[in-house]
Design a protein around this motif. Sequence first.
Motif, PDB file in Angstrom:
ATOM      1  N   GLN A 121      30.423  -2.247 -19.409  1.00 30.03           N
ATOM      2  CA  GLN A 121      29.075  -2.440 -19.941  1.00 30.03           C
ATOM      3  C   GLN A 121      28.347  -3.456 -19.066  1.00 30.03           C
ATOM      4  N   VAL A 122      27.160  -3.086 -18.633  1.00 30.85           N
ATOM      5  CA  VAL A 122      26.317  -3.987 -17.849  1.00 30.85           C
ATOM      6  C   VAL A 122      24.929  -3.964 -18.464  1.00 30.85           C
ATOM      7  N   TRP A 123      24.372  -5.163 -18.654  1.00 25.55           N
ATOM      8  CA  TRP A 123      23.006  -5.290 -19.168  1.00 25.55           C
ATOM      9  C   TRP A 123      22.156  -5.913 -18.075  1.00 25.55           C
ATOM     10  N   LEU A 124      20.928  -5.441 -17.954  1.00 23.17           N
ATOM     11  CA  LEU A 124      20.042  -5.922 -16.895  1.00 23.17           C
ATOM     12  C   LEU A 124      18.637  -6.116 -17.441  1.00 23.17           C
ATOM     13  N   VAL A 125      18.059  -7.273 -17.132  1.00 19.51           N
ATOM     14  CA  VAL A 125      16.649  -7.508 -17.438  1.00 19.51           C
ATOM     15  C   VAL A 125      15.982  -8.026 -16.166  1.00 19.51           C
ATOM     16  N   GLY A 126      14.714  -7.688 -16.020  1.00 16.32           N
ATOM     17  CA  GLY A 126      14.002  -8.130 -14.827  1.00 16.32           C
ATOM     18  C   GLY A 126      12.582  -8.523 -15.164  1.00 16.32           C
ATOM     19  N   GLU A 127      12.045  -9.455 -14.404  1.00 18.26           N
ATOM     20  CA  GLU A 127      10.630  -9.781 -14.575  1.00 18.26           C
ATOM     21  C   GLU A 127      10.018 -10.059 -13.214  1.00 18.26           C
ATOM     22  N   LEU A 128       8.752  -9.719 -13.144  1.00 23.78           N
ATOM     23  CA  LEU A 128       7.991  -9.906 -11.908  1.00 23.78           C
ATOM     24  C   LEU A 128       7.324 -11.270 -11.972  1.00 23.78           C
ATOM     25  N   ARG A 129       7.592 -12.118 -10.964  1.00 26.38           N
ATOM     26  CA  ARG A 129       6.943 -13.438 -10.880  1.00 26.38           C
ATOM     27  C   ARG A 129       6.266 -13.542  -9.525  1.00 26.38           C
ATOM     28  N   ASP A 130       4.964 -13.635  -9.531  1.00 27.59           N
ATOM     29  CA  ASP A 130       4.195 -13.757  -8.282  1.00 27.59           C
ATOM     30  C   ASP A 130       4.566 -12.703  -7.253  1.00 27.59           C
ATOM     31  N   GLY A 131       4.724 -11.472  -7.710  1.00 29.48           N
ATOM     32  CA  GLY A 131       5.013 -10.386  -6.774  1.00 29.48           C
ATOM     33  C   GLY A 131       6.467 -10.277  -6.353  1.00 29.48           C
ATOM     34  N   HIS A 132       7.329 -11.117  -6.924  1.00 31.28           N
ATOM     35  CA  HIS A 132       8.752 -11.076  -6.580  1.00 31.28           C
ATOM     36  C   HIS A 132       9.580 -10.864  -7.835  1.00 31.28           C
ATOM     37  N   TRP A 133      10.603 -10.046  -7.716  1.00 30.98           N
ATOM     38  CA  TRP A 133      11.432  -9.714  -8.867  1.00 30.98           C
ATOM     39  C   TRP A 133      12.545 -10.716  -9.074  1.00 30.98           C
ATOM     40  N   GLN A 134      12.760 -11.066 -10.343  1.00 32.31           N
ATOM     41  CA  GLN A 134      13.879 -11.910 -10.750  1.00 32.31           C
ATOM     42  C   GLN A 134      14.661 -11.137 -11.798  1.00 32.31           C
ATOM     43  N   PHE A 135      15.920 -10.887 -11.496  1.00 35.54           N
ATOM     44  CA  PHE A 135      16.757 -10.145 -12.433  1.00 35.54           C
ATOM     45  C   PHE A 135      17.827 -11.050 -13.028  1.00 35.54           C
ATOM     46  N   SER A 136      18.203 -10.741 -14.245  1.00 36.92           N
ATOM     47  CA  SER A 136      19.352 -11.367 -14.896  1.00 36.92           C
ATOM     48  C   SER A 136      20.225 -10.229 -15.377  1.00 36.92           C
ATOM     49  N   ALA A 137      21.523 -10.452 -15.353  1.00 32.50           N
ATOM     50  CA  ALA A 137      22.429  -9.391 -15.779  1.00 32.50           C
ATOM     51  C   ALA A 137      23.718 -10.004 -16.296  1.00 32.50           C
ATOM     52  N   ASN A 138      24.451  -9.201 -17.024  1.00 34.57           N
ATOM     53  CA  ASN A 138      25.770  -9.623 -17.463  1.00 34.57           C
ATOM     54  C   ASN A 138      26.628  -8.385 -17.672  1.00 34.57           C
ATOM     55  N   SER A 139      27.938  -8.604 -17.736  1.00 38.52           N
ATOM     56  CA  SER A 139      28.876  -7.504 -17.946  1.00 38.52           C
ATOM     57  C   SER A 139      30.026  -7.997 -18.798  1.00 38.52           C
ATOM     58  N   ASP A 140      30.689  -7.067 -19.455  1.00 37.28           N
ATOM     59  CA  ASP A 140      31.847  -7.437 -20.265  1.00 37.28           C
ATOM     60  C   ASP A 140      33.120  -7.505 -19.406  1.00 37.28           C
ATOM     61  N   ALA A 141      33.028  -7.147 -18.132  1.00 38.27           N
ATOM     62  CA  ALA A 141      34.205  -7.143 -17.251  1.00 38.27           C
ATOM     63  C   ALA A 141      34.048  -8.228 -16.180  1.00 38.27           C
ATOM     64  N   ARG A 142      35.069  -9.064 -16.015  1.00 39.41           N
ATOM     65  CA  ARG A 142      34.962 -10.229 -15.112  1.00 39.41           C
ATOM     66  C   ARG A 142      34.662  -9.822 -13.671  1.00 39.41           C
ATOM     67  N   LEU A 143      35.401  -8.846 -13.180  1.00 38.86           N
ATOM     68  CA  LEU A 143      35.215  -8.446 -11.789  1.00 38.86           C
ATOM     69  C   LEU A 143      33.807  -7.892 -11.566  1.00 38.86           C
ATOM     70  N   ILE A 144      33.361  -7.074 -12.506  1.00 38.20           N
ATOM     71  CA  ILE A 144      32.018  -6.492 -12.395  1.00 38.20           C
ATOM     72  C   ILE A 144      30.962  -7.590 -12.469  1.00 38.20           C
ATOM     73  N   ARG A 145      31.205  -8.598 -13.340  1.00 39.75           N
ATOM     74  CA  ARG A 145      30.264  -9.720 -13.414  1.00 39.75           C
ATOM     75  C   ARG A 145      30.104 -10.375 -12.045  1.00 39.75           C
ATOM     76  N   GLY A 146      31.217 -10.556 -11.339  1.00 43.61           N
ATOM     77  CA  GLY A 146      31.169 -11.153 -10.007  1.00 43.61           C
ATOM     78  C   GLY A 146      30.394 -10.294  -9.027  1.00 43.61           C
ATOM     79  N   LEU A 147      30.650  -8.995  -9.064  1.00 49.69           N
ATOM     80  CA  LEU A 147      29.955  -8.075  -8.154  1.00 49.69           C
ATOM     81  C   LEU A 147      28.463  -8.037  -8.475  1.00 49.69           C
ATOM     82  N   VAL A 148      28.138  -8.039  -9.763  1.00 44.94           N
ATOM     83  CA  VAL A 148      26.728  -8.028 -10.179  1.00 44.94           C
ATOM     84  C   VAL A 148      26.049  -9.337  -9.750  1.00 44.94           C
ATOM     85  N   ALA A 149      26.772 -10.463  -9.870  1.00 39.88           N
ATOM     86  CA  ALA A 149      26.216 -11.751  -9.446  1.00 39.88           C
ATOM     87  C   ALA A 149      25.862 -11.707  -7.958  1.00 39.88           C
TER      88      ALA A 149
END
Length: 134
Positions: A54-82
């Motif tokens: 499971q991976v969750w992703l949220v994003g917002e546009l700040r001054d024309g640049h994207w900032q994403f936040s995400a998380n996962s229930d799996a440690r390895l995937i969390r690292g890769l997503v980071a």
Amino acid sequence: MNLPADAVTALETFQKAAGWEQRARLLMQWGERLPALSDTQMCDANRVHGCESQVWLVGELRDGHWQFSANSDARLIRGLVALLLARVNGLSAAELQQVDLPDWFNQLGLGRQLSESRSNGLNAVLQRMRELAA
């Protein structure tokens, strides 16, 4: 294309790592540094489909640049997503379209560790980022 500062840090850190064990530890550490998402953000609407974990992703546009936040229930995937977030945060929508995922993980020395299903999952996350940015 200029790399975001976090991506440069990630590259320097992972390229100094001696072997897979050290990279695996680094991967877990990067995952642990991901800021937690709130319960309201970890909803079905923000879930990335196409990932085995499971991976969750949220994003917002700040001054024309994207900032994403995400998380996962799996440690390895969390690292890769980071590491994916390090690569894409601060990019414009146009720059996001140009991110080469396999190339990024190869540069980090992690390309061989990406099973097909992990690769597909990370591609799904990147695809979702591009959809949000479109």
